[in-house]
Write a protein that holds these residues in place. Structure first.
Motif, short mmCIF file in Angstrom:
data_model
loop_
_atom_site.label_atom_id
_atom_site.label_comp_id
_atom_site.label_asym_id
_atom_site.label_seq_id
_atom_site.Cartn_x
_atom_site.Cartn_y
_atom_site.Cartn_z
N VAL A 77 16.69 16.68 -4.92
CA VAL A 77 15.68 16.01 -5.75
C VAL A 77 16.12 14.58 -6.06
CG1 VAL A 77 14.62 15.93 -8.04
CG2 VAL A 77 14.67 18.08 -6.77
N ALA A 78 17.38 14.43 -6.51
CA ALA A 78 17.90 13.10 -6.87
C ALA A 78 17.90 12.17 -5.65
CB ALA A 78 19.31 13.24 -7.44
N PHE A 79 18.32 12.69 -4.51
CA PHE A 79 18.42 11.87 -3.31
C PHE A 79 17.03 11.43 -2.83
CE2 PHE A 79 18.79 11.24 1.29
CZ PHE A 79 19.84 10.33 1.33
N LEU A 80 16.08 12.35 -2.81
CA LEU A 80 14.73 12.02 -2.34
C LEU A 80 14.04 11.03 -3.26
CD1 LEU A 80 13.48 15.53 -1.15
CD2 LEU A 80 14.22 13.62 0.27
N LEU A 81 14.25 11.17 -4.58
CA LEU A 81 13.65 10.22 -5.53
C LEU A 81 14.26 8.83 -5.36
CD1 LEU A 81 13.32 12.37 -8.79
CD2 LEU A 81 11.47 11.56 -7.29
N TRP A 82 15.53 8.78 -5.05
CA TRP A 82 16.19 7.49 -4.83
C TRP A 82 15.60 6.79 -3.60
CZ3 TRP A 82 19.60 5.98 -0.75
CH2 TRP A 82 20.19 4.73 -0.96
N ILE A 83 15.39 7.56 -2.52
CA ILE A 83 14.79 6.98 -1.32
C ILE A 83 13.36 6.53 -1.62
CG2 ILE A 83 14.04 7.40 1.05
CD1 ILE A 83 16.30 9.37 1.37
N ALA A 84 12.59 7.37 -2.34
CA ALA A 84 11.20 7.04 -2.68
C ALA A 84 11.13 5.76 -3.50
CB ALA A 84 10.56 8.20 -3.45
N PHE A 85 12.04 5.60 -4.45
CA PHE A 85 12.08 4.38 -5.28
C PHE A 85 12.29 3.15 -4.41
CE2 PHE A 85 14.84 1.24 -7.39
CZ PHE A 85 13.98 0.82 -8.40
N ASN A 86 13.20 3.24 -3.45
CA ASN A 86 13.48 2.11 -2.57
C ASN A 86 12.30 1.80 -1.65
OD1 ASN A 86 16.38 1.02 -2.84
ND2 ASN A 86 16.67 3.21 -2.95
N LYS A 87 11.54 2.84 -1.26
CA LYS A 87 10.35 2.61 -0.43
C LYS A 87 9.28 1.86 -1.23
CE LYS A 87 11.80 4.72 3.26
NZ LYS A 87 12.14 3.93 4.45
N ILE A 88 9.09 2.26 -2.49
CA ILE A 88 8.12 1.58 -3.35
C ILE A 88 8.54 0.13 -3.57
CG2 ILE A 88 7.24 1.43 -5.72
CD1 ILE A 88 5.81 3.53 -4.14
N LYS A 89 9.81 -0.06 -3.82
CA LYS A 89 10.36 -1.41 -4.03
C LYS A 89 10.10 -2.29 -2.80
CE LYS A 89 14.76 -3.62 -5.26
NZ LYS A 89 16.21 -3.38 -5.50
N SER A 90 10.31 -1.72 -1.61
CA SER A 90 10.08 -2.47 -0.37
C SER A 90 8.61 -2.84 -0.20
CB SER A 90 10.54 -1.65 0.84
OG SER A 90 11.92 -1.41 0.80
N SER A 91 7.72 -1.93 -0.61
CA SER A 91 6.29 -2.16 -0.42
C SER A 91 5.74 -3.27 -1.30
CB SER A 91 5.51 -0.86 -0.69
OG SER A 91 5.42 -0.60 -2.08
#
Length: 200
Positions: A77-91
């Motif tokens: 859960v922690a790892f996937l949320l971290w990746i999701a946060f970085n994807k939003i930041k990139s967008s």
């Protein structure tokens, strides 16, 4: 024999398609054409190992030691949320930066760690392959390895097909808006997977 193989192929294909984090990662790497073959082989091998272990009865470990699932769940859960946060930041970046980040090559070590994490830190992976597919395979008794073979065949077809199709159309996907929305969709998929994991 044929029935067992067909059943394994159908059930395996149905479950593999549902593993969103793996698929999102493979699509992105296929568009970048970065170590795609390696990750296809890694995902197929991971499925083959886990399904085979399940057919041999190792899925009982998940039932006897639920703490294994709990620890893996929250790490995932922690790892996937971290990746999701970085994807939003990139967008949210400007067009030039969006394209620059889309074309940016991950280091081999980082890409490999992400590929392993979206597979082996995902409790759905264990529950689907080790437990569910393992239990289904055992029901075929002397034909269980034909069932396992069918399931692995579905993994081969899906991952090879997904990466090949994505790579073929990659040249149509080199626009800032595509990557902006791809990152947002990717973040949404990872977010939904993390919510599903947290609710297990």
């Amino acid at each position: 024999m044929l029935a067992a193989t067909t059943s394994g192929f159908v059930m395996g294909g149905t479950l593999i398609i549902a593993v969103g984090a793996q698929n999102s990662f493979l699509i992105e790497q296929s568009m970048k054409k970065q170590w795609t073959t390696l990750f296809v082989l890694l995902f197929i091998l991971s499925d083959a190992i886990s399904i085979s272990l399940g057919a041999m009865g190792f899925g009982l470990l998940l039932q006897e030691y639920p703490m294994l699932v709990t620890v893996t769940k929250w790490a995932g859960v922690a790892f996937l949320l971290w990746i999701a946060f970085n994807k939003i930041k990139s967008s949210l970046a400007n067009d030039a930066l969006v394209l620059a980040m889309a074309k940016k090559q991950l280091s081999f070590k980082k890409a490999l760690l992400i590929a392993l994490a979206v597979t082996w830190l995902n409790p759905h992976f264990y529950l689907d392959t080790l437990l569910l597919m393992g239990n289904l395979a055992s029901q075929w008794q002397e034909n269980k390895w034909w069932f396992v073979g069918g399931a692995i065949g579905a993994s081969v077809v899906w991952f090879v097909g997904l990466s090949t199709l994505t790579a073929r159309f990659a040249h149509h996907m080199q626009r800032p808006n595509f990557w902006r929305w791809f990152n947002r969709l990717n973040a949404a998929v990872l977010g939904m997977v993390s919510i599903q994991l947290a609710s297990l």
